[in-house]
Design a protein around this motif. Structure first.
Motif, PDB file in Angstrom:
ATOM      1  N   GLU A  16       8.159  15.055  11.809  1.00  0.00           N
ATOM      2  CA  GLU A  16       9.366  14.269  11.594  1.00  0.00           C
ATOM      3  C   GLU A  16       9.144  12.800  11.935  1.00  0.00           C
ATOM      4  O   GLU A  16       9.573  11.909  11.183  1.00  0.00           O
ATOM      5  CB  GLU A  16      10.507  14.850  12.427  1.00  0.00           C
ATOM      6  CG  GLU A  16      10.977  16.215  11.940  1.00  0.00           C
ATOM      7  CD  GLU A  16      11.958  16.881  12.891  1.00  0.00           C
ATOM      8  OE1 GLU A  16      12.620  17.853  12.478  1.00  0.00           O
ATOM      9  OE2 GLU A  16      12.054  16.431  14.054  1.00  0.00           O
ATOM     10  N   VAL A  17       8.460  12.534  13.034  1.00  0.00           N
ATOM     11  CA  VAL A  17       8.177  11.149  13.430  1.00  0.00           C
ATOM     12  C   VAL A  17       7.295  10.470  12.389  1.00  0.00           C
ATOM     13  O   VAL A  17       7.539   9.320  11.991  1.00  0.00           O
ATOM     14  CB  VAL A  17       7.503  11.104  14.818  1.00  0.00           C
ATOM     15  CG1 VAL A  17       7.001   9.695  15.123  1.00  0.00           C
ATOM     16  CG2 VAL A  17       8.469  11.555  15.898  1.00  0.00           C
ATOM     17  N   LEU A  18       6.269  11.187  11.921  1.00  0.00           N
ATOM     18  CA  LEU A  18       5.363  10.629  10.914  1.00  0.00           C
ATOM     19  C   LEU A  18       6.111  10.326   9.618  1.00  0.00           C
ATOM     20  O   LEU A  18       5.912   9.264   9.008  1.00  0.00           O
ATOM     21  CB  LEU A  18       4.217  11.604  10.654  1.00  0.00           C
ATOM     22  CG  LEU A  18       3.177  11.164   9.617  1.00  0.00           C
ATOM     23  CD1 LEU A  18       2.493   9.880  10.074  1.00  0.00           C
ATOM     24  CD2 LEU A  18       2.138  12.262   9.399  1.00  0.00           C
ATOM     25  N   ALA A  19       6.974  11.251   9.205  1.00  0.00           N
ATOM     26  CA  ALA A  19       7.735  11.049   7.969  1.00  0.00           C
ATOM     27  C   ALA A  19       8.658   9.841   8.085  1.00  0.00           C
ATOM     28  O   ALA A  19       8.768   9.030   7.156  1.00  0.00           O
ATOM     29  CB  ALA A  19       8.545  12.305   7.649  1.00  0.00           C
ATOM     30  N   LEU A  20       9.312   9.696   9.225  1.00  0.00           N
ATOM     31  CA  LEU A  20      10.216   8.560   9.429  1.00  0.00           C
ATOM     32  C   LEU A  20       9.460   7.236   9.460  1.00  0.00           C
ATOM     33  O   LEU A  20       9.900   6.237   8.879  1.00  0.00           O
ATOM     34  CB  LEU A  20      11.006   8.747  10.733  1.00  0.00           C
ATOM     35  CG  LEU A  20      12.083   9.837  10.711  1.00  0.00           C
ATOM     36  CD1 LEU A  20      12.658  10.038  12.101  1.00  0.00           C
ATOM     37  CD2 LEU A  20      13.198   9.483   9.729  1.00  0.00           C
ATOM     38  N   LEU A  21       8.318   7.224  10.157  1.00  0.00           N
ATOM     39  CA  LEU A  21       7.503   6.010  10.206  1.00  0.00           C
ATOM     40  C   LEU A  21       7.052   5.603   8.812  1.00  0.00           C
ATOM     41  O   LEU A  21       7.102   4.415   8.447  1.00  0.00           O
ATOM     42  CB  LEU A  21       6.294   6.221  11.120  1.00  0.00           C
ATOM     43  CG  LEU A  21       6.555   6.200  12.628  1.00  0.00           C
ATOM     44  CD1 LEU A  21       5.298   6.599  13.393  1.00  0.00           C
ATOM     45  CD2 LEU A  21       7.024   4.816  13.082  1.00  0.00           C
ATOM     46  N   CYS A  22       6.618   6.575   8.026  1.00  0.00           N
ATOM     47  CA  CYS A  22       6.159   6.286   6.661  1.00  0.00           C
ATOM     48  C   CYS A  22       7.307   5.752   5.810  1.00  0.00           C
ATOM     49  O   CYS A  22       7.164   4.746   5.106  1.00  0.00           O
ATOM     50  CB  CYS A  22       5.567   7.536   6.028  1.00  0.00           C
ATOM     51  SG  CYS A  22       3.979   8.038   6.712  1.00  0.00           S
ATOM     52  N   TYR A  23       8.455   6.419   5.894  1.00  0.00           N
ATOM     53  CA  TYR A  23       9.587   6.017   5.058  1.00  0.00           C
ATOM     54  C   TYR A  23      10.058   4.603   5.390  1.00  0.00           C
ATOM     55  O   TYR A  23      10.195   3.755   4.494  1.00  0.00           O
ATOM     56  CB  TYR A  23      10.749   6.997   5.223  1.00  0.00           C
ATOM     57  CG  TYR A  23      12.017   6.495   4.578  1.00  0.00           C
ATOM     58  CD1 TYR A  23      12.184   6.554   3.199  1.00  0.00           C
ATOM     59  CD2 TYR A  23      13.042   5.921   5.346  1.00  0.00           C
ATOM     60  CE1 TYR A  23      13.333   6.062   2.600  1.00  0.00           C
ATOM     61  CE2 TYR A  23      14.190   5.435   4.751  1.00  0.00           C
ATOM     62  CZ  TYR A  23      14.336   5.508   3.377  1.00  0.00           C
ATOM     63  OH  TYR A  23      15.464   5.013   2.786  1.00  0.00           O
ATOM     64  N   PHE A  24      10.304   4.344   6.669  1.00  0.00           N
ATOM     65  CA  PHE A  24      10.842   3.038   7.045  1.00  0.00           C
ATOM     66  C   PHE A  24       9.815   1.922   6.844  1.00  0.00           C
ATOM     67  O   PHE A  24      10.175   0.792   6.508  1.00  0.00           O
ATOM     68  CB  PHE A  24      11.329   3.063   8.491  1.00  0.00           C
ATOM     69  CG  PHE A  24      12.631   3.791   8.668  1.00  0.00           C
ATOM     70  CD1 PHE A  24      13.794   3.279   8.106  1.00  0.00           C
ATOM     71  CD2 PHE A  24      12.702   4.971   9.372  1.00  0.00           C
ATOM     72  CE1 PHE A  24      15.008   3.940   8.251  1.00  0.00           C
ATOM     73  CE2 PHE A  24      13.910   5.650   9.522  1.00  0.00           C
ATOM     74  CZ  PHE A  24      15.067   5.135   8.958  1.00  0.00           C
ATOM     75  N   SER A  25       8.534   2.227   7.034  1.00  0.00           N
ATOM     76  CA  SER A  25       7.495   1.215   6.815  1.00  0.00           C
ATOM     77  C   SER A  25       7.376   0.875   5.337  1.00  0.00           C
ATOM     78  O   SER A  25       7.288  -0.305   4.958  1.00  0.00           O
ATOM     79  CB  SER A  25       6.152   1.721   7.344  1.00  0.00           C
ATOM     80  OG  SER A  25       6.195   1.917   8.736  1.00  0.00           O
ATOM     81  N   ILE A  26       7.386   1.898   4.498  1.00  0.00           N
ATOM     82  CA  ILE A  26       7.296   1.663   3.049  1.00  0.00           C
ATOM     83  C   ILE A  26       8.536   0.923   2.551  1.00  0.00           C
ATOM     84  O   ILE A  26       8.445  -0.023   1.760  1.00  0.00           O
ATOM     85  CB  ILE A  26       7.136   2.998   2.301  1.00  0.00           C
ATOM     86  CG1 ILE A  26       5.769   3.619   2.622  1.00  0.00           C
ATOM     87  CG2 ILE A  26       7.279   2.802   0.793  1.00  0.00           C
ATOM     88  CD1 ILE A  26       5.583   5.020   2.073  1.00  0.00           C
ATOM     89  N   ASN A  27       9.705   1.341   3.031  1.00  0.00           N
ATOM     90  CA  ASN A  27      10.950   0.700   2.614  1.00  0.00           C
ATOM     91  C   ASN A  27      10.979  -0.769   3.039  1.00  0.00           C
ATOM     92  O   ASN A  27      11.384  -1.652   2.262  1.00  0.00           O
ATOM     93  CB  ASN A  27      12.136   1.451   3.214  1.00  0.00           C
ATOM     94  CG  ASN A  27      13.462   0.952   2.682  1.00  0.00           C
ATOM     95  OD1 ASN A  27      13.751   1.062   1.495  1.00  0.00           O
ATOM     96  ND2 ASN A  27      14.276   0.404   3.557  1.00  0.00           N
ATOM     97  N   ALA A  28      10.529  -1.040   4.263  1.00  0.00           N
ATOM     98  CA  ALA A  28      10.508  -2.423   4.752  1.00  0.00           C
ATOM     99  C   ALA A  28       9.515  -3.272   3.961  1.00  0.00           C
ATOM    100  O   ALA A  28       9.773  -4.446   3.672  1.00  0.00           O
ATOM    101  CB  ALA A  28      10.153  -2.446   6.241  1.00  0.00           C
ATOM    102  N   THR A  29       8.380  -2.685   3.612  1.00  0.00           N
ATOM    103  CA  THR A  29       7.373  -3.409   2.825  1.00  0.00           C
ATOM    104  C   THR A  29       7.903  -3.749   1.439  1.00  0.00           C
ATOM    105  O   THR A  29       7.702  -4.863   0.938  1.00  0.00           O
ATOM    106  CB  THR A  29       6.091  -2.566   2.706  1.00  0.00           C
ATOM    107  OG1 THR A  29       5.588  -2.275   4.022  1.00  0.00           O
ATOM    108  CG2 THR A  29       5.026  -3.315   1.916  1.00  0.00           C
ATOM    109  N   ILE A  30       8.584  -2.779   0.813  1.00  0.00           N
ATOM    110  CA  ILE A  30       9.160  -3.027  -0.513  1.00  0.00           C
ATOM    111  C   ILE A  30      10.212  -4.129  -0.445  1.00  0.00           C
ATOM    112  O   ILE A  30      10.248  -5.035  -1.291  1.00  0.00           O
ATOM    113  CB  ILE A  30       9.772  -1.728  -1.083  1.00  0.00           C
ATOM    114  CG1 ILE A  30       8.668  -0.719  -1.396  1.00  0.00           C
ATOM    115  CG2 ILE A  30      10.585  -2.019  -2.344  1.00  0.00           C
ATOM    116  CD1 ILE A  30       9.181   0.636  -1.835  1.00  0.00           C
ATOM    117  N   ASN A  31      11.069  -4.059   0.566  1.00  0.00           N
ATOM    118  CA  ASN A  31      12.102  -5.096   0.713  1.00  0.00           C
ATOM    119  C   ASN A  31      11.486  -6.475   0.969  1.00  0.00           C
ATOM    120  O   ASN A  31      11.970  -7.491   0.457  1.00  0.00           O
ATOM    121  CB  ASN A  31      13.041  -4.738   1.866  1.00  0.00           C
ATOM    122  CG  ASN A  31      13.922  -3.546   1.536  1.00  0.00           C
ATOM    123  OD1 ASN A  31      14.129  -3.221   0.368  1.00  0.00           O
ATOM    124  ND2 ASN A  31      14.439  -2.897   2.565  1.00  0.00           N
TER     125      ASN A  31
END
Length: 298
Positions: A16-31
């Motif tokens: 769960e921690v890995l999935a959240l880190l990946c999601y928020f990091s990718i989302n922040a990079t796209i933004n």
């Protein structure tokens, strides 16, 4: 390699921690790249290249820090369609509180980073702009809260359907919402799994195994997970012949075939199904005492 349910249970938090880190990091990079690409259309850039990274990642990490609070709130204050007005009011209040905390964390992170640069970060200039910026961010955060609540609810439903979710059926009042609210396990457990419902008898539990935040109930070569700690489960199942034999396992005395001593001082319990369960030295004396008492009663 296929992901087993037992492996997922043991490492559920890490996944769960890995999935959240990946999601928020990718989302922040796209933004961040979106901001940079939009600014590239202008002749004169109004900020330095590193600044959008600070803005977007501070928002992402603030959300990540608050995510466990949302999960905790949903578990302790589950949505109830029977009291829809109360649920709406409670979740709206939680959304506003989440937005205020998110803004505070986000701005604090940005101010901290800007301390190490020659630039100056200002969330607003004056009270009027402060109110405008606050409402602007709060509007987005409330919608973000709703999105995260929906994602958590869907995730929990899918995991419960995949793993199975054993819940007690009260002899008097139907299905209990939470196993921890009962003093002892009911005679029959309801398991919801893959869109189906199964009824299993508590007395037929052969042995149990702690697995992360779950206890796996082994019955007729099938595994039925229950979200409960091992310690709490043992307190609630003491009337069904279940005895702890290891820090992570317990057996039903009625299903024990024989015990084989090991040279290490531990033992190995062989169940009637042929399953072998380790008997730890820590629990060996108590286990043998209970066996002797069982023999005398019979």
């Amino acid at each position: 390699m296929q992901l087993s349910k037992e492996y997922f249970q043991k490492h559920k938090f890490a996944f769960e921690v890995l999935a959240l880190l990946c999601y928020f990091s990718i989302n922040a990079t796209i933004n961040t790249t979106t901001v940079l690409m939009e600014e590239a259309r202008e002749v004169n850039r109004s900020f330095q290249l590193w600044e959008p990274f600070v803005w977007e990642f501070s928002s992402a990490f603030a959300t990540l820090l608050l995510f466990p609070l949302i999960a905790w709130f949903m578990r302790n204050k589950p949505w109830n369609w029977l009291t829809i007005k109360t649920s709406i009011a409670g979740y709206l209040l939680a959304a506003i509180l989440y937005g205020m905390l998110h803004i505070a964390l986000m701005v604090t992170m940005r101010e901290f980073v800007y301390l190490f640069t020659e630039s100056d970060y200002q969330f607003s200039n004056g009270m009027q702009q402060l109110l405008f910026e606050f409402l602007y961010e709060l509007r987005k955060d409330i919608w973000s809260f709703c999105f995260l609540v929906a994602i958590i609810a869907i995730y929990r439903y899918l995991i419960a359907q995949w793993l199975g979710d054993a819940q007690p059926i009260s002899n008097n009042s139907g299905i209990e919402d939470n196993v921890s609210t009962t003093e002892s396990l009911a005679n029959i457990l309801l398991v919801k799994k893959l869109g189906k419902e199964f009824l299993i008898k508590t007395k037929n539990i052969e042995w149990v195994e702690a697995c992360g935040n779950y206890v796996n109930l082994h019955i007729d070569n099938q595994i039925y997970p229950m979200r409960i700690t091992m310690t709490e489960f043992m307190l609630k199942s003491r009337n069904y012949g279940l005895v702890r034999v290891h820090k992570s396992s317990a057996v039903n005395l009625n299903w024990v075939h024989f015990i084989e001593p090991l040279s290490s001082g531990d033992g190995e319990i062989v169940m009637q199904s042929g399953t072998k369960v380790r008997l730890s030295r820590r629990y060996k004396v108590d286990f043998e005492t209970l066996i002797a008492a069982q023999v005398q009663l019979n």
